[in-house]
Design an enzyme around this catalytic site. Structure first.
Site, PDB file in Angstrom:
ATOM      1  N   THR A 203      -1.593   5.006  -0.368  1.00 50.70           N
ATOM      2  CA  THR A 203      -2.845   4.365  -0.782  1.00 50.70           C
ATOM      3  C   THR A 203      -3.133   3.116   0.040  1.00 50.70           C
ATOM      4  O   THR A 203      -4.286   2.682   0.120  1.00 50.70           O
ATOM      5  CB  THR A 203      -2.783   3.972  -2.264  1.00 50.70           C
ATOM      6  OG1 THR A 203      -1.554   3.262  -2.497  1.00 50.70           O
ATOM      7  CG2 THR A 203      -2.825   5.195  -3.171  1.00 50.70           C
TER       8      THR A 203
ATOM      9  N   ASP B 294       5.217  -3.781   2.440  1.00 48.13           N
ATOM     10  CA  ASP B 294       6.641  -4.089   2.530  1.00 48.13           C
ATOM     11  C   ASP B 294       6.896  -5.578   2.712  1.00 48.13           C
ATOM     12  O   ASP B 294       7.724  -6.184   2.018  1.00 48.13           O
ATOM     13  CB  ASP B 294       7.273  -3.300   3.682  1.00 48.13           C
ATOM     14  CG  ASP B 294       7.150  -1.801   3.491  1.00 48.13           C
ATOM     15  OD1 ASP B 294       6.721  -1.373   2.408  1.00 48.13           O
ATOM     16  OD2 ASP B 294       7.469  -1.055   4.437  1.00 48.13           O
TER      17      ASP B 294
END
Length: 391
Positions: A36, A173
């Site tokens: 996404t 991340d």
């Protein structure tokens, strides 16, 4: 993972001096919200207790000397001549890339001596690279005596990985490594870069299981999925001129205009559109303490990744099937980009030991592979855990 005292001893042995500070940055696991991020959507990761730690001492010149306690290697470079390391110390490219990105931003960084150690598994999809980048950024700012805005740091570390290391990752991340919160996952809006913490259910643990199948995420498969999503947006814009990304499309709108999309493109879009809806619903479930409902969203996410986005593989499906059939498990899904790597399961804490034993043995019998397992609480991010001044 080496504890601070061990890194201090390593530093003393290598540099014959005491380190000035210790910094850390965690890896992450994404609980839901896969593929996404590059569609301007929502993700829901948590920082894990596995981390990268750096013991450091500032230098008065512009030299950076790095020692890896894990690889037993050293490398030196100058801030005015960074260079890529294409030899044995390729791990240092993450540090060099962060130094490059900081100087590109005009930040006044200076040299340092540093010893690095980490226990985030490499190649398992738990973001060892982001942990290395964020720890490096913290080390440089501590050594140089300034503080960055947390969001700026995440973006800078992403730029280092994109432009210096050459991996075209999204923002998740590095972002969660910076802003992670203890005992919470974090909803990240990948368009606005706003975020909101959601409490994780008490009495439950997240069990991460490494399939031991190296992620075969070849660029072509990843880029193909991205281009299919972009094609879907182009076609849907004929009927929905206001949309900029799949983030802007509701499940009802997608169903209404399914006939204008090629079948494969429709399935790719359906995963992203429904996954965004699942992430938003998951946060509501967590804030209301509905753990079982959150587990069902995890299951639905995996099924969508397997059937619509087609980024799972037989080993991951086997792990998920075994986990779901094991007592105490509320939900299980692949985590990360797919094509290998890890699964994450929501498990009653009192059942974790039996769960790990059963899943490991059953998977070994089914595949011949012995999985690595990790049980982690949600950890604080680098930006929420003060660095330690050692002297």
């Amino acid at each position: 993972n080496r504890q601070p005292a061990d890194l201090t001893a390593e530093f003393r042995a290598i540099f014959a001096a005491e380190p000035a500070a210790l910094v850390r940055a965690p890896g992450r696991v994404n609980l839901i919200g896969e593929h996404t991020d590059y569609n301007d959507g929502f993700v829901l990761p948590m920082a894990i207790e596995n981390d990268v730690r750096i013991a450091l001492r500032p230098r008065s010149d512009r030299r950076v000397t790095l020692a890896s306690a894990d690889f037993d290697q050293q490398t030196t470079f100058g801030l005015d001549n960074l260079g890529h390391d294409d030899g044995s110390a390729r791990w240092s490219n993450y540090v060099r890339g962060v130094a490059w990105a900081m100087m590109e931003k005009g930040l006044p960084i200076q040299g340092m001596d540093a010893v690095i150690s980490g226990n985030v598994p490499i190649g398992a999809g738990l973001s060892s690279s982001a942990a290395m980048e964020v720890a490096s950024a913290w080390a440089f700012q501590v050594a140089s005596g300034f503080r960055m805005d947390p969001i700026d740091m995440a973006l800078l570390c992403q730029k280092a990985e994109n432009a210096w290391v050459g991996m075209r990752c999204g923002i998740m991340d590095q972002f969660i490594s910076v802003v992670g919160q203890r005992d919470h996952c974090v909803l990240i809006d990948c368009r606005s870069l706003t975020y909101d913490a959601a409490p994780l259910p008490r009495g439950y643990s997240f069990v991460i299981v490494n399939s031991m199948v190296q992620r075969g995420l070849v660029d072509s498969a990843y880029n193909e999925r991205r281009s299919q999503c972009e094609e879907g947006v182009r076609l849907l814009q004929r009927r929905l001129p206001g949309i900029k990304a799949l983030r802007d499309v509701t499940p009802e709108q997608l169903d209404a205009f399914a006939s204008i999309l090629p079948p494969v493109t429709y399935r790719r879009c359906r995963h992203v559109v429904t996954e965004n809806a699942r992430v938003v619903s998951s946060v509501a479930a967590l804030k209301a303490g509905r753990a079982a409902e959150f587990g069902q969203f995890m299951n639905a996410s995996h099924d969508s990744l397997r059937d619509d986005y087609q980024v799972s593989r037989s080993e991951l499906d086997t792990l998920v099937d075994i986990a779901r059939a094991t007592p105490g498990c509320l939900g299980s899904r692949l985590t990360g980009a797919g094509f290998g790597g890890c699964t994450v399961s929501l498990v009653q804490s009192k059942a974790v030991e039996a769960f790990v034993s059963h899943v490991s043995e059953s998977y070994r019998r089914a595949t011949g592979l012995t999985p690595d397992t990790y049980v982690s609480r949600a950890a604080a991010g680098a930006g929420q855990s003060y660095f330690t001044v050692l002297r």
